[in-house]
Scaffold this motif. Structure first.
Motif, short mmCIF file in Angstrom:
data_model
loop_
_atom_site.label_atom_id
_atom_site.label_comp_id
_atom_site.label_asym_id
_atom_site.label_seq_id
_atom_site.Cartn_x
_atom_site.Cartn_y
_atom_site.Cartn_z
N GLU A 1 46.56 32.10 39.12
CA GLU A 1 46.33 33.52 38.80
C GLU A 1 44.83 33.73 38.75
O GLU A 1 44.06 32.78 38.66
CB GLU A 1 46.95 33.89 37.45
CG GLU A 1 46.37 33.18 36.25
CD GLU A 1 45.10 33.81 35.71
OE1 GLU A 1 45.02 35.05 35.66
OE2 GLU A 1 44.16 33.05 35.34
N ARG A 2 44.37 35.00 38.78
CA ARG A 2 42.95 35.26 38.60
C ARG A 2 42.73 36.72 38.26
O ARG A 2 43.24 37.63 38.92
CB ARG A 2 42.16 34.89 39.86
CG ARG A 2 40.64 34.93 39.66
CD ARG A 2 40.18 33.91 38.63
NE ARG A 2 38.75 34.01 38.39
CZ ARG A 2 37.84 33.28 39.01
NH1 ARG A 2 38.22 32.40 39.93
NH2 ARG A 2 36.57 33.41 38.73
N ILE A 3 41.97 36.92 37.19
CA ILE A 3 41.48 38.24 36.80
C ILE A 3 39.97 38.18 36.90
O ILE A 3 39.34 37.20 36.47
CB ILE A 3 41.94 38.60 35.38
CG1 ILE A 3 43.45 38.85 35.39
CG2 ILE A 3 41.19 39.80 34.84
CD1 ILE A 3 44.06 39.03 34.02
N ASP A 4 39.34 39.21 37.49
CA ASP A 4 37.89 39.14 37.70
C ASP A 4 37.11 39.65 36.49
O ASP A 4 37.69 40.02 35.47
CB ASP A 4 37.49 39.89 38.98
CG ASP A 4 37.72 41.40 38.89
OD1 ASP A 4 37.90 41.93 37.77
OD2 ASP A 4 37.71 42.06 39.94
N SER A 5 35.79 39.66 36.62
CA SER A 5 34.92 40.01 35.50
C SER A 5 34.97 41.47 35.11
O SER A 5 34.35 41.87 34.12
CB SER A 5 33.47 39.62 35.83
OG SER A 5 33.02 40.32 36.98
N PHE A 6 35.71 42.27 35.88
CA PHE A 6 35.91 43.68 35.53
C PHE A 6 37.29 43.93 34.95
O PHE A 6 37.66 45.07 34.66
CB PHE A 6 35.69 44.57 36.76
CG PHE A 6 34.32 44.46 37.35
CD1 PHE A 6 33.25 45.14 36.78
CD2 PHE A 6 34.10 43.65 38.46
CE1 PHE A 6 31.97 45.03 37.32
CE2 PHE A 6 32.83 43.53 38.99
CZ PHE A 6 31.76 44.21 38.43
N LEU B 1 43.03 32.00 29.68
CA LEU B 1 42.75 32.30 31.08
C LEU B 1 41.41 33.00 31.22
O LEU B 1 40.90 33.62 30.28
CB LEU B 1 43.86 33.19 31.65
CG LEU B 1 45.30 32.69 31.50
CD1 LEU B 1 46.27 33.70 32.10
CD2 LEU B 1 45.48 31.31 32.16
N LEU B 2 40.84 32.90 32.42
CA LEU B 2 39.56 33.55 32.68
C LEU B 2 39.65 35.06 32.48
O LEU B 2 40.60 35.71 32.94
CB LEU B 2 39.10 33.27 34.11
CG LEU B 2 38.53 31.87 34.42
CD1 LEU B 2 38.04 31.84 35.85
CD2 LEU B 2 37.42 31.51 33.46
N PHE B 3 38.69 35.62 31.77
CA PHE B 3 38.53 37.06 31.56
C PHE B 3 39.75 37.73 30.94
O PHE B 3 39.95 38.93 31.08
CB PHE B 3 38.16 37.76 32.88
CG PHE B 3 36.87 37.26 33.46
CD1 PHE B 3 35.66 37.54 32.86
CD2 PHE B 3 36.88 36.47 34.60
CE1 PHE B 3 34.47 37.04 33.40
CE2 PHE B 3 35.70 35.97 35.14
CZ PHE B 3 34.48 36.26 34.54
#
Length: 717
Positions: A143-148, A179-181
């Motif tokens: 999975e990935r959520i960005d810095s926004f 998780l990231l962000f």
């Protein structure tokens, strides 16, 4: 000490490594202070013994005392003990795929975290701390959520469920999801929790606790956010077992209310609104808050608070009446975490600290950090201890009377103390037992003076400009030793010094703290133009306020009494870390409001780092919001007593030979009973003042007077 009268009694308890302290205030203003040995095998046993002793002081049973009690406030060391013993559950960490080594990489220089100078210098041997979750128990979710906060890769649920079953097969008994962000968008963390609960529902015996980083600490910096969440999960079970045991004991005595836990942030909250990591150092922080309250009542804005107990020595600073020094990313054990803690420095220097010969550096005498604890305790207790401790040295030097220790309820054996010192210290060094005991005292006093010096000089202060508060069971016996080395001119010992941290929690407000990371620009780079977009700032504050109101309403508090305070982590452009400053506003409605917030930050920044370092040309941005919701306590009023003459002769109970380092020999010394001292009494050192749970040692060259509050004022001649 008396307080504004309340309708019901209040009980404050501080469980330390050696003793459990209890301070009780009755509705009519009467108070009592009790110390009992800490029962490490089951902390609730010592807790109930303390309540029983306090109840007897008022002619009541435990049931009778609890029937009149509105609040029990509690600080504990169980979280630290669980961590030190590595006795927590086998956890699994779920992170974003590709970031499975976040704990091993840490912050690069993690091998230095919490290490002392001699360890750092030994580069060949020093290592990074072992992660609480091993690499094999770490799983990377696709999975990935960005810095926004935008989803750039949806969660692969099938892949996650396959990995989840593997973690359980390898022994996972709890899950940490970081998780990231996720602090910007917790969607994937929440979905992972749903999947775990669907796979292992509560109805099954296989149900396991799940902690989300977006709920525990919704802030940036992946390593510290992950560490904080892991620590909470690791300590949760032990805390729950201890507190449920306390609750069961209290319910058996018909106490229907909850327990308030002291937080290391300077406030307290109900058990179910408290994370495990928030209880770290709760007792010393209560002492720091109590020191600020006592300093304000006595007109001392600048105070060094020192707590020498049975296991450790803590130091905190109060400047201009404020406990202003925070650790924003403190290190717990050897793990860097992301939560705000009032700064209280601690070293292993207490009455139970063990003296030993360090053969690796030329037979040097060391004291601590190991402690004899409450079981077996110092050798003089006769409970099987064979290691010489600071208390044993104090007994050999005749500072502590073997027959008067702990109000006469615990008898000490001077011969056993002398034997331990002879075998472990005196014989190896080739000196007499008395000289060895004197060296133990000098060493521990020097260690404590060193940590005070570091805390003051490194912050730009001179300890001579402060008043020193000495508390804890051993603090009054050593304050002229460590305070005198720094030429501190005035020291105070309170009637309740032995239970000062428990008393301190009675002065603390109920405070809930809510944090959220969000980047909000205040001033643009170069032009220094104030932002005109106020939406992001106001949305974050409103969200935090909603959480606070929900929690406080659920706990039954009157919301009209709640006051909100907003603190912001702000930095200039190009800087890595922000500086925390109090915001004069909770909302922004105009560029004038933006200017007010920046001006408040600039004043505080300049006072900390000098006006030379102010740099608005680089732009100014907020990175973190901290909202404090506070319900203040009724103010304390120091009880006053009429002054008498300065003749303390009526309080003298005996004369005995006591060893004084300046003379290098024993000298007949007057012994006084503290409970007989009255306001106006005056004593010239050398002298020893005995109380039920502590002994004050007045070295030659010091003068003691009793003020109208029955505090002992020690001044250097």
């Amino acid at each position: 000490m008396s307080a504004a009268l309340t309708e019901r009694a209040v009980i404050d308890v501080d469980i330390g490594g050696t003793f459990t302290d209890c301070f009780v205030r009755m509705p009519d203003g009467r108070t009592t202070a009790v110390k009992t040995p800490t029962t490490g095998y089951r902390l609730s046993a010592g807790f109930m013994r303390g309540l029983e002793a306090a109840a007897k002081d008022f002619g009541l049973t435990i049931d009778g005392l609890l029937a009149t009690t509105s609040t029990i406030r509690y600080s504990t060391t169980v979280a630290m003990n669980t961590l030190l013993q590595r006795s927590g559950p086998h956890l699994a960490l779920i992170t974003t795929e590709g970031f499975e080594d976040v704990l091993s990489i840490a912050r690069g220089a993690a091998w230095m975290d919490a290490a002392v100078t001699r360890e750092i210098r030994n580069v060949a041997r020093i290592t990074k701390p072992d992660p609480l979750v091993s690499r094999e128990m770490t799983f990377g979710a696709r999975e990935r959520i960005d810095s926004f906060g935008e989803v750039v890769r949806p969660l692969d649920e099938e892949h996650f469920l396959e990995g989840l079953r593997g973690l359980v097969d390898r022994g996972a008994r709890g899950f940490v999801v970081a998780l990231l962000f996720s602090y910007l968008n917790p969607e994937h963390e929440r979905r992972i929790r749903e999947l775990i609960e669907g796979e292992f529902p509560e109805a099954y015996l296989g149900a396991m606790p799940i902690m989300l980083s977006s709920e525990v600490v919704p802030k940036r910096w992946e390593y510290t956010r992950t560490n904080t969440t892991i620590l909470n999960a690791y300590l949760h079970q032990a805390m729950w077992e201890e507190l449920s045991g306390m609750a069961d004991e209290l319910r058996s005595h018909h106490y229907p209310r909850g327990i308030m836990l002291v937080h290391n942030s300077g406030g307290m909250a109900e058990v179910y609104r408290t994370s495990a990591a928030a209880t770290f150092n709760g007792g010393p922080v209560a002492g720091l808050i109590g020191g600020a309250a006592a300093g304000q009542a006595l007109g001392h804005p600048n105070v060094i608070v020192t707590d020498m107990g049975g296991t450790s020595f803590e130091v905190g600073l109060i400047t201009e009446g404020s406990t202003r020094f925070y650790q924003f990313r403190p290190i717990i054990d050897r793990y860097w975490v992301d939560q705000s803690m009032l700064e209280v420095k601690s070293i292993g220097a207490g009455g139970g600290s063990i003296a030993w010969i360090n053969e690796a550096v030329g037979d040097r005498l060391e004291v601590g950090p190991r402690s004899a604890g409450s079981m077996p305790g110092p050798a003089a207790l006769g409970l099987g201890g064979t290691e010489p401790t600071v208390t044993d040295a104090d007994v050999v030097l005749n500072y502590i009377s073997p027959d008067h220790y702990f109000g006469g309820n615990l008898k000490l054996d001077r011969d056993l103390a002398a034997q331990a010192i002879e075998e472990k210290i005196a014989h190896p060094l080739g000196v007499s037992v008395e000289e060895a005991a004197a060296r133990i005292k000098r060493t521990v006093d020097a260690n404590m003076a060193d940590v005070i010096a570091r805390e003051t000089f490194l912050r730009g202060y001179d300890p001579k400009d402060f008043v020193l508060f000495a508390y804890g069971g051993a603090g009054p016996a050593h304050c002229t030793g460590y305070g005198g080395r720094l030429d501190i001119q005035r020291m105070l010992v309170f009637p309740f010094s032995p239970v000062f941290c428990a008393w301190g929690s009675s002065t603390m407000a109920t405070i809930h703290i809510y944090e959220a990371s969000r980047r909000v620009e205040l001033l643009q780079p170069v032009t220094q133009t104030p932002t005109t977009d106020f939406t992001a700032f106001n949305e974050v504050v409103e969200s935090l306020e909603e959480q606070a109101i929900r929690d406080l309403r659920g706990e039954g508090y009157d919301l009209d009494r709640v006051t909100f305070r907003l603190e912001l982590d702000i930095k200039y452009g190009g800087q890595i870390h922000g500086h925390r400053a109090l915001s004069p506003l909770l909302r922004i409605g105009s560029t004038a409001d933006v200017a007010r917030i920046y001006d408040a930050f600039e004043r505080e920044y300049a006072s900390f780092f000098s006006p030379v370092n102010v740099f608005p040309q680089g732009g100014v941005e907020i990175n973190n919001f901290v909202l404090r919701a506070e319900l203040p306590q009724p103010p304390w009023h120091l009880a006053t007593h009429a002054e008498t003459s300065d003749d303390a002769g009526g309080a003298q109970t005996a004369t005995r030979p006591v060893y004084w380092d300046a003379a290098g020999e024993f000298a007949d010394t007057p012994i006084y009973e503290q409970s007989r001292l009255r306001p106006g009494h005056s004593i010239e050192g050398p002298a020893v003042i005995e109380a039920q749970y502590t002994t004050t040692v007045l070295d030659p060259g010091f003068h003691l007077t009793v003020d109208r509050h029955l505090n002992l004022i020690i001044e250097k001649r």
